[in-house]
Scaffold this motif. Sequence first.
Motif, PDB file in Angstrom:
ATOM      1  N   SER A 115       0.809  -1.227   0.000  1.00  0.00           N
ATOM      2  CA  SER A 115       0.000   0.000   0.000  1.00  0.00           C
ATOM      3  C   SER A 115       0.836   1.267   0.000  1.00  0.00           C
ATOM      4  O   SER A 115       0.291   2.363  -0.107  1.00  0.00           O
ATOM      5  CB  SER A 115      -0.927   0.032   1.221  1.00  0.00           C
ATOM      6  OG  SER A 115      -2.041  -0.801   1.014  1.00  0.00           O
ATOM      7  N   LEU A 119       2.690   2.419   2.541  1.00  0.00           N
ATOM      8  CA  LEU A 119       2.886   3.042   3.855  1.00  0.00           C
ATOM      9  C   LEU A 119       4.283   2.725   4.387  1.00  0.00           C
ATOM     10  O   LEU A 119       4.848   3.481   5.169  1.00  0.00           O
ATOM     11  CB  LEU A 119       1.834   2.552   4.856  1.00  0.00           C
ATOM     12  CG  LEU A 119       0.380   2.904   4.542  1.00  0.00           C
ATOM     13  CD1 LEU A 119      -0.565   2.248   5.535  1.00  0.00           C
ATOM     14  CD2 LEU A 119       0.172   4.412   4.576  1.00  0.00           C
ATOM     15  N   GLN A 156       3.428   7.276  -3.863  1.00  0.00           N
ATOM     16  CA  GLN A 156       2.818   7.667  -2.589  1.00  0.00           C
ATOM     17  C   GLN A 156       1.530   6.889  -2.341  1.00  0.00           C
ATOM     18  O   GLN A 156       0.777   6.630  -3.289  1.00  0.00           O
ATOM     19  CB  GLN A 156       2.524   9.162  -2.595  1.00  0.00           C
ATOM     20  CG  GLN A 156       3.796   9.982  -2.455  1.00  0.00           C
ATOM     21  CD  GLN A 156       3.483  11.463  -2.486  1.00  0.00           C
ATOM     22  OE1 GLN A 156       2.890  11.962  -3.429  1.00  0.00           O
ATOM     23  NE2 GLN A 156       3.878  12.156  -1.436  1.00  0.00           N
ATOM     24  N   PRO A 157       1.266   6.548  -1.070  1.00  0.00           N
ATOM     25  CA  PRO A 157       0.116   5.690  -0.761  1.00  0.00           C
ATOM     26  C   PRO A 157      -1.204   6.202  -1.334  1.00  0.00           C
ATOM     27  O   PRO A 157      -2.004   5.418  -1.836  1.00  0.00           O
ATOM     28  CB  PRO A 157       0.067   5.665   0.767  1.00  0.00           C
ATOM     29  CG  PRO A 157       1.222   6.453   1.271  1.00  0.00           C
ATOM     30  CD  PRO A 157       2.064   6.857   0.115  1.00  0.00           C
ATOM     31  N   HIS A 158      -1.422   7.540  -1.288  1.00  0.00           N
ATOM     32  CA  HIS A 158      -2.730   8.018  -1.745  1.00  0.00           C
ATOM     33  C   HIS A 158      -2.903   7.848  -3.246  1.00  0.00           C
ATOM     34  O   HIS A 158      -4.018   7.848  -3.741  1.00  0.00           O
ATOM     35  CB  HIS A 158      -2.975   9.463  -1.305  1.00  0.00           C
ATOM     36  CG  HIS A 158      -2.050  10.460  -1.911  1.00  0.00           C
ATOM     37  ND1 HIS A 158      -0.873  10.839  -1.332  1.00  0.00           N
ATOM     38  CD2 HIS A 158      -2.137  11.140  -3.071  1.00  0.00           C
ATOM     39  CE1 HIS A 158      -0.274  11.727  -2.103  1.00  0.00           C
ATOM     40  NE2 HIS A 158      -1.013  11.931  -3.161  1.00  0.00           N
ATOM     41  N   VAL A 218      -4.045   3.919  -4.110  1.00  0.00           N
ATOM     42  CA  VAL A 218      -5.480   3.620  -3.980  1.00  0.00           C
ATOM     43  C   VAL A 218      -6.199   3.909  -5.298  1.00  0.00           C
ATOM     44  O   VAL A 218      -7.021   3.120  -5.751  1.00  0.00           O
ATOM     45  CB  VAL A 218      -6.109   4.468  -2.851  1.00  0.00           C
ATOM     46  CG1 VAL A 218      -7.556   4.086  -2.658  1.00  0.00           C
ATOM     47  CG2 VAL A 218      -5.334   4.307  -1.563  1.00  0.00           C
ATOM     48  N   GLN A 222      -6.939  -1.474   0.675  1.00  0.00           N
ATOM     49  CA  GLN A 222      -6.625  -2.328   1.811  1.00  0.00           C
ATOM     50  C   GLN A 222      -7.635  -2.110   2.935  1.00  0.00           C
ATOM     51  O   GLN A 222      -7.978  -0.980   3.248  1.00  0.00           O
ATOM     52  CB  GLN A 222      -5.221  -2.003   2.346  1.00  0.00           C
ATOM     53  CG  GLN A 222      -4.792  -2.980   3.428  1.00  0.00           C
ATOM     54  CD  GLN A 222      -3.574  -2.553   4.247  1.00  0.00           C
ATOM     55  OE1 GLN A 222      -3.450  -2.913   5.396  1.00  0.00           O
ATOM     56  NE2 GLN A 222      -2.667  -1.798   3.653  1.00  0.00           N
ATOM     57  N   ARG A 241      -9.325  -2.882  11.574  1.00  0.00           N
ATOM     58  CA  ARG A 241     -10.378  -2.142  10.863  1.00  0.00           C
ATOM     59  C   ARG A 241     -10.050  -0.676  10.612  1.00  0.00           C
ATOM     60  O   ARG A 241     -10.258  -0.182   9.522  1.00  0.00           O
ATOM     61  CB  ARG A 241     -11.718  -2.259  11.594  1.00  0.00           C
ATOM     62  CG  ARG A 241     -11.960  -3.684  12.079  1.00  0.00           C
ATOM     63  CD  ARG A 241     -13.309  -3.859  12.638  1.00  0.00           C
ATOM     64  NE  ARG A 241     -13.341  -4.270  14.032  1.00  0.00           N
ATOM     65  CZ  ARG A 241     -13.032  -5.492  14.443  1.00  0.00           C
ATOM     66  NH1 ARG A 241     -12.663  -6.416  13.566  1.00  0.00           N
ATOM     67  NH2 ARG A 241     -13.096  -5.809  15.707  1.00  0.00           N
ATOM     68  N   ARG A 242      -9.581   0.028  11.670  1.00  0.00           N
ATOM     69  CA  ARG A 242      -9.198   1.431  11.506  1.00  0.00           C
ATOM     70  C   ARG A 242     -10.257   2.269  10.794  1.00  0.00           C
ATOM     71  O   ARG A 242      -9.939   3.102   9.946  1.00  0.00           O
ATOM     72  CB  ARG A 242      -7.873   1.528  10.740  1.00  0.00           C
ATOM     73  CG  ARG A 242      -6.762   0.655  11.305  1.00  0.00           C
ATOM     74  CD  ARG A 242      -5.763   1.413  12.138  1.00  0.00           C
ATOM     75  NE  ARG A 242      -5.051   2.459  11.456  1.00  0.00           N
ATOM     76  CZ  ARG A 242      -3.813   2.325  10.958  1.00  0.00           C
ATOM     77  NH1 ARG A 242      -3.184   1.171  11.018  1.00  0.00           N
ATOM     78  NH2 ARG A 242      -3.211   3.354  10.437  1.00  0.00           N
ATOM     79  N   THR A 293     -11.043   8.929  -3.827  1.00  0.00           N
ATOM     80  CA  THR A 293     -10.351   9.021  -5.116  1.00  0.00           C
ATOM     81  C   THR A 293     -11.311   8.974  -6.302  1.00  0.00           C
ATOM     82  O   THR A 293     -10.886   9.090  -7.449  1.00  0.00           O
ATOM     83  CB  THR A 293      -9.346   7.865  -5.285  1.00  0.00           C
ATOM     84  OG1 THR A 293     -10.065   6.640  -5.112  1.00  0.00           O
ATOM     85  CG2 THR A 293      -8.233   7.935  -4.262  1.00  0.00           C
ATOM     86  N   ARG A 317     -16.147   0.401   3.149  1.00  0.00           N
ATOM     87  CA  ARG A 317     -15.373   1.606   2.883  1.00  0.00           C
ATOM     88  C   ARG A 317     -14.308   1.338   1.816  1.00  0.00           C
ATOM     89  O   ARG A 317     -14.123   2.130   0.897  1.00  0.00           O
ATOM     90  CB  ARG A 317     -14.724   2.054   4.187  1.00  0.00           C
ATOM     91  CG  ARG A 317     -14.007   3.365   4.116  1.00  0.00           C
ATOM     92  CD  ARG A 317     -13.403   3.730   5.450  1.00  0.00           C
ATOM     93  NE  ARG A 317     -12.331   2.807   5.833  1.00  0.00           N
ATOM     94  CZ  ARG A 317     -11.531   2.997   6.877  1.00  0.00           C
ATOM     95  NH1 ARG A 317     -11.685   4.042   7.644  1.00  0.00           N
ATOM     96  NH2 ARG A 317     -10.582   2.128   7.167  1.00  0.00           N
TER      97      ARG A 317
END
Lengths: 306, 233
Positions: free
Chosen positions: B48, B50, B69-71, B74, B80, B85-86, B103, B146
Amino acid sequence: MDITVILDYLIRGLSLGSVYAIIALGYTMVYGIAKMLNFAHGDVIMVGGYICFFSMSGLSSHFEEGSVAAMVVPAVAGTLAAMVVCTVLGVTIERLAYKPLRQASSLAVLITAIGVSYFLQNAALLLWSANPKVFTPVVGRGSLQVGPLSISYVTLLTIAVCIVIMIALTTFTSRGKMGKAMRAVSEDKGAAQLMGINVNATISLTFAIGSALAGIAGVLFMSAYPTLTPTTGSMPGIKAFTAAVFGGIGSIPGALLGGLLLGIIEIFAGAYISTQLQNAIVFAVLIVVLVVRPAGLLGKTIREKV
Amino acid sequence: MLNVNDINVYYGSIHAIKGVSFEVNDGEIVTLIGANGAGKSTILNTISGLLHSKTGSIEFLGERINGVQPHRIVGKGLAQVPEGRRIFLQMTVEENLEMGAYTRPNSEVDPGIADVYERFPRLKERRRQIAGTLSGGEQQMLAMGRALMSKPKLLMLDEPSMGLAPLLVEQIFDIIKELHRSGTTVLLVEQNAQMALSIADRGYVLETGKIVATGTGQELLSNDAVKRAYLGG
């Protein structure tokens, strides 16, 4: 005790508290997102004050004295200039001083913030000297007569601006996509990244908003307390920080409540107890609140479900 | 679809992932199993973006994604559901789902939410509720919903069964199978090896940062070493 006098103090307290609330928003939003105390925030207010001062005095000579344009244009332009400069300054500070420390210990970040604060004060000293400048309020020195009460225009403007800012920010964070992303980042940076949220951009945006508000706060604070020096920002800065903690740091309504209460307590303490002990009383109240409610008045302690 | 090639991940001086390589093909359910601390979550977080690998490469749909970059990852269709759960506990159920669609263009948000509610009717009942007030199972459903909001081509799930009652675990695994049937490729990380291997096409066994066994789900279920270590004899 005369009710008119009490009302008068109350309104003055609300006005001072509104300035604290606007500054406290900057502290609380930045804390919420970046989990850091930006002690340079107060000095950004001072820079805003100077920028507005120079813009206004530079512009006012171009207008006929006493005309409507002479009253409105320099004040509006000065406020906008203060906001723009403060925004750029805030974002630059974050990029240069805080961003490289994203993974560092919170102590390192705190010390850096104090360093930035001294840097701004000394840069102001170098640029604008230690001689106090006398700030011209952005609205006339007159006042509105309501029955026996006389409320100055600056007081009215300050309270009105605070209300508008609060409504705008609450709407932004509860309805806007970016605002919601801010809340997500403040809760869990890693999870926010997994949603595709650009955390660095969100942090920059937070600094931009907080600093623009500092610009407005600088103009309003200087309109009420017109002596402008390079250290002018530190006292309202530290009081607003107190207000943010008082209300519950990280909480936007908390910043409003903490700011207003702090302003009211300060004015009443000065009026009825002692002007010398005014600040001591303000901070003593903070200590009592933190002993009873460590998270502040509206601060939340969240238990995680496993 | 996903190609992980010789990644090495460090936490400071600790060498957490030691030269791991594996792949996930289009349409598969692949599982990574292993004990606590074997490095399963570290691998997902590296994919991912991170965490970062010092060596090797990670390719998704033929495109190198390590260093991205992670964003941005996605947006490429790789979501992920993180361990624990986060979800955003202070936001409402619906706001959590909106964040999942961050996104995507605005026009996709409402239809996406409608899809998730259809899959998880329970979430619809609780749409205005603060996510922190949901039960553990509902929180897991929200975390999955989500992630689905980003319309992932590959969905990575980290310990979706953690802390859930057996009945709920069954339900979550049924949902994973359903998602797979509807065309989502799945990379599943689990401590519950029995459950994971029983639905997986292929699996990898991870031990202290290394892959020690691989095979189809059925092969690993009948593998003696795997049985001893993860399936209770």
